[in-house]
Design an enzyme around this catalytic site. Structure first.
Site, PDB file in Angstrom:
ATOM      1  N   SER A 115      11.025  -0.776  -0.424  1.00  0.00           N
ATOM      2  CA  SER A 115      10.458  -1.468  -1.582  1.00  0.00           C
ATOM      3  C   SER A 115       9.181  -0.748  -2.014  1.00  0.00           C
ATOM      4  CB  SER A 115      10.191  -2.940  -1.234  1.00  0.00           C
ATOM      5  OG  SER A 115       9.707  -3.646  -2.350  1.00  0.00           O
ATOM      6  N   THR A 116       8.032  -1.391  -1.908  1.00  0.00           N
ATOM      7  CA  THR A 116       6.776  -0.779  -2.343  1.00  0.00           C
ATOM      8  C   THR A 116       6.537   0.545  -1.622  1.00  0.00           C
ATOM      9  OG1 THR A 116       5.860  -2.995  -2.649  1.00  0.00           O
ATOM     10  CG2 THR A 116       4.301  -1.163  -2.608  1.00  0.00           C
TER      11      THR A 116
ATOM     12  N   HIS B 219      14.158  -1.949  -4.003  1.00  0.00           N
ATOM     13  CA  HIS B 219      13.775  -2.995  -4.947  1.00  0.00           C
ATOM     14  C   HIS B 219      13.243  -2.358  -6.232  1.00  0.00           C
ATOM     15  CE1 HIS B 219      12.834  -5.689  -1.199  1.00  0.00           C
ATOM     16  NE2 HIS B 219      14.145  -5.537  -1.403  1.00  0.00           N
TER      17      HIS B 219
ATOM     18  N   MET C 235       6.746  -4.529   0.979  1.00  0.00           N
ATOM     19  CA  MET C 235       6.184  -5.831   1.332  1.00  0.00           C
ATOM     20  C   MET C 235       7.321  -6.841   1.533  1.00  0.00           C
ATOM     21  SD  MET C 235       4.495  -7.042  -2.268  1.00  0.00           S
ATOM     22  CE  MET C 235       5.444  -7.190  -3.787  1.00  0.00           C
TER      23      MET C 235
ATOM     24  N   ASP D 270      12.564  -8.383   3.685  1.00  0.00           N
ATOM     25  CA  ASP D 270      13.957  -8.132   3.342  1.00  0.00           C
ATOM     26  C   ASP D 270      14.549  -7.080   4.284  1.00  0.00           C
ATOM     27  OD1 ASP D 270      16.365  -8.180   1.991  1.00  0.00           O
ATOM     28  OD2 ASP D 270      15.703  -6.854   0.384  1.00  0.00           O
TER      29      ASP D 270
END
Length: 370
Positions: A190-191, A217, A311, A314
């Site tokens: 993600s991030t 994401h 973050m 998941d």
């Protein structure tokens, strides 16, 4: 208090963002109308985190980001449109050192801000806690001490300076059969994910024997450009899984944004496919949903899960289950993760077979995959 510098040429956006963060109670906010003002505030206000508009007159967002990363590296969240052009520029910004990005509200901006406000706050909070690598843009910072910026703009750096030349397919032996695979690598991030994916995939050879499926994401307009960018940076073939596609060795499939990505069995074999985003999952494409679909179809011993920077949590639950059932998992270590949320949750749950820095993940995969 978190010191936040909001950089945007729109007075309305500055006002709306200022109101959103003022309501949180633990932000001290300063503002800049353009890149030049931002650089002045950088030295005066000493922010912990910056939100930076991509499109500004004069010193634009990318050039300003360059100066931030060279002069005083500071976690930065880009504010970008969700157009194809906006996706390309945003991915360029992530390569240059930005931590994350948020969508620029469109239409009735004040109403959109009510909807996007909580997401913007969560991303800025995560960025404020993010880890900037000490070596980030180090070579550029050294060069900046001896060269000047022409007209206030930094030269656009080449991404990693690499040029991929794929070897021709060997003549002996049959071509890979789509759907006939010995195992699958499942990657969640993600991030901070795009540069991490670059580092991981560029370390794998063109003849890597298992297909790789990625849940990153991202909005739907970004995953196609991300796949094309990664395809130009690594020896494997990278494509967006925008339709059902048979799995084949030597290929990487990036799940389409604003949807989920799952595996399914067809008469011809296994396929990767986009499916509508499910409300039970907070982030999309969902890592947990991808892994769960794989566990329903594939012997866990033939699966390797990789959970990198991001973050939230998941992927932590399902990858822990994968390991419990005989699969193997790799978590990026805290020392290199931009945000040690997802991989950290996997480690804390006891679901990581291996915990290793980003630059060593490809090597760990090569040891696990026969």
């Amino acid at each position: 208090m978190i010191r936040l510098l909001v950089v945007d040429d729109s007075a309305l956006m500055r006002k709306l963002l200022g109101s959103v963060f003022a309501a949180e109670g633990d932000f001290e906010v300063a503002f800049a109308r353009d890149g030049d003002e931002a650089l002045a505030e950088l030295g005066r206000f000493l922010p912990d985190v910056v939100t930076l508009d991509v499109n500004m007159p004069g010193l634009d967002g990318l050039a300003c980001l360059d100066r931030i990363m060279l002069d005083r590296p500071t976690p930065t969240v880009m504010v970008s449109s969700l157009t194809a052009d906006g996706a390309e520029v945003t991915l360029d910004a992530l390569d240059r050192g930005a931590i994350d990005f948020v969508a620029k509200p469109g239409g009735a901006v004040s109403l959109e801000m009510d909807r996007l406000g909580p997401l913007i706050v969560s991303k800025v909070r995560a960025a404020a806690r993010a880890r900037l690598r000490p070596t980030l843009r180090l070579a550029d910072r050294v060069r900046a001490r001896t060269t000047s910026f022409e007209g206030g703009r930094a030269e656009r750096p080449r991404v990693k300076g690499r040029q991929i030349v794929r070897p021709p397919s060997p003549s002996p032996g049959p071509a890979p059969v789509p759907g006939a695979v010995d195992g699958i690598v499942l990657v969640g991030t993600s991030t901070g994910g795009p540069p991490a994916l670059d580092a991981l995939l560029s370390g794998l050879p063109a003849d890597f024997p298992w297909p790789v499926v990625v849940a990153q994401h991202m909005p739907g307009s970004f995953t196609g450009p991300l796949a094309r960018r990664l395809d130009g940076l690594c020896a494997l073939r990278v494509q967006e899984a925008a339709r059902p596609m048979p799995l084949a060795p030597g290929n990487v499939y990036v799940g389409k944004g604003d949807a989920d990505v799952t595996l399914a069995r067809r008469p011809s074999g296994l396929v990767v496919q986009p499916v509508p985003a499910h409300a039970d999952y907070l982030w999309h494409p969902s890592v947990d949903r991808l892994v769960a679909s794989a566990l329903d179809l594939v012997d866990p011993a033939r699966l390797v899960g990789v959970l990198m920077t991001g973050m939230g949590r998941d992927g932590a639950v399902t990858m822990s289950e994968m390991r419990r059932r005989g699969g193997r998992t790799i978590a990026e270590s805290e020392e290199t993760a931009v945000v040690w949320g997802m991989p950290g949750e996997l480690v804390r749950a006891g679901g990581a077979s291996v915990v290793t820095p980003l630059d060593d993940i490809a090597g760990a995969l090569l040891e696990m995959v026969p």
